[in-house]
Design an enzyme around this catalytic site. Structure first.
Site, PDB file in Angstrom:
ATOM      1  N   ASP A 194      -7.368 -12.847  33.867  1.00  0.00           N
ATOM      2  CA  ASP A 194      -7.607 -12.620  32.437  1.00  0.00           C
ATOM      3  C   ASP A 194      -8.187 -11.240  32.129  1.00  0.00           C
ATOM      4  O   ASP A 194      -8.238 -10.838  30.971  1.00  0.00           O
ATOM      5  CB  ASP A 194      -8.557 -13.709  31.918  1.00  0.00           C
ATOM      6  CG  ASP A 194      -8.820 -13.629  30.426  1.00  0.00           C
ATOM      7  OD1 ASP A 194      -7.847 -13.575  29.658  1.00  0.00           O
ATOM      8  OD2 ASP A 194     -10.002 -13.610  30.024  1.00  0.00           O
ATOM      9  N   SER A 216      -8.482 -13.599  24.140  1.00  0.00           N
ATOM     10  CA  SER A 216      -7.450 -14.463  24.712  1.00  0.00           C
ATOM     11  C   SER A 216      -7.333 -15.734  23.875  1.00  0.00           C
ATOM     12  O   SER A 216      -8.348 -16.324  23.480  1.00  0.00           O
ATOM     13  CB  SER A 216      -7.803 -14.836  26.156  1.00  0.00           C
ATOM     14  OG  SER A 216      -7.960 -13.683  26.949  1.00  0.00           O
ATOM     15  N   GLN A 266       0.292 -15.071  28.756  1.00  0.00           N
ATOM     16  CA  GLN A 266      -0.891 -15.166  27.901  1.00  0.00           C
ATOM     17  C   GLN A 266      -0.548 -14.657  26.505  1.00  0.00           C
ATOM     18  O   GLN A 266       0.177 -13.673  26.350  1.00  0.00           O
ATOM     19  CB  GLN A 266      -2.041 -14.326  28.464  1.00  0.00           C
ATOM     20  CG  GLN A 266      -3.333 -14.415  27.660  1.00  0.00           C
ATOM     21  CD  GLN A 266      -4.441 -13.550  28.241  1.00  0.00           C
ATOM     22  OE1 GLN A 266      -4.486 -12.350  27.963  1.00  0.00           O
ATOM     23  NE2 GLN A 266      -5.315 -14.133  29.034  1.00  0.00           N
TER      24      GLN A 266
END
Length: 286
Positions: A194, A216, A266
């Site tokens: 991430d 995110s 993502q």
């Protein structure tokens, strides 16, 4: 705090675990790092499956900003236990609210067809400068990732692919040797996956980057082959689309020997603050 400590959860009850807190010293870290809660959530799911099952995919949604000063409690639901696959759902709780929800699927070792995309060309990590704080993180914020050697391929050395809207490549590895436990390496990869991926949507928008609200929104990973997080991994990233205040990003992760070990998708928030958008639309004074 070492990655082994970050991922070492306390069991409170059957299917209930509590993660440790990284003491924040900066504005950036007032919110929990997304990889922190995702990695801990995966560990909690792993704790409830038989060791013969290894995680092959996870799908998570970041629902609320986490408080980096508060430990997170993880509730694991055992959705299915089959002969070849088992499935878990994890809810990460802070202050009585779900901040992150994840489903993870596990599989026993099996055989089948095999193929993979070739590793894309990239300069070796030893020829690249180390990752530095100053834009995404202040010095205290970067301290959380100091145990990782992260090297972003500089724009002048990135081999751009035709038709790809936005590209980025990142080499990374844990600086010190980690234990041989393959689960630790998988959860460590979930933690690091991430850190830089949403940045691949911003490389063509350098002027706008300081004004963006970035976070995110969801995160999915698929694990294909064994690897070590303390050996160099190439994270080949791209962003096929950005619109409506959101950006879609994707990444493929390879060992330095060309084995594709994981894939990531993502979607992230990449929007202008309302006051910034209004200022951009206001007519200029003559």
């Amino acid at each position: 705090m070492a990655i082994e400590e970050i991922l070492d959860l306390e069991q409170l009850e059957v299917n209930i675990y509590r993660g440790k807190v990284f003491s924040p010293e900066s504005g950036f870290l007032q919110r929990t790092f997304g990889g922190h809660v995702a990695g801990q959530a995966l560990v909690s799911a792993v704790r409830t499956v038989d060791p013969q099952f290894l995680v092959h995919s996870l799908h998570g949604y970041f629902l609320l900003a986490g408080d980096a000063r508060t430990p997170t409690v993880f509730f694991v639901e055992r959705l299915r236990d089959g002969g070849s696959f088992c499935t878990r759902r994890v809810s990460a709780i802070q202050h009585g609210e779900v901040i992150f929800s994840m489903s993870a699927s596990f599989q026993t070792d099996q055989s089948g067809i095999e193929h993979q995309d070739a590793i894309p060309p990239a300069p070796p990590p030893d020829d690249l400068p180390g990752f530095r704080s100053g834009k995404a993180f202040d010095d205290a914020g970067f301290a959380q990732f100091a145990e990782w050697d992260v090297r972003i391929v500089t724009p002048d050395r990135l081999q751009r692919r035709p038709g790809v809207a936005s590209q980025q490549q990142v080499w990374f590895r844990h600086r010190d040797p980690l234990p041989d436990d393959p689960v630790l390496h998988i959860c460590a990869l979930a933690y690091m996956s991430d850190l830089t991926l949403l940045g691949s949507a911003q490389v063509n928008h350098v002027a706008e980057r300081p004004h963006l609200q970035v976070a995110s929104l969801d995160h999915a990973m698929w694990f294909m082959r064994p690897f070590r997080a303390d050996e160099w991994l190439l994270y080949d990233q791209s962003s096929p689309s950005a619109c409506g205040g959101r950006a879609l990003t994707q990444g493929k992760i390879y060992t330095q020997y060309g084995e594709m070990v994981a894939a990531v998708m993502q979607e992230g928030l990449t929007r202008y603050p309302r006051n910034f958008a209004a200022a951009q639309q206001a007519p200029a004074h003559q």
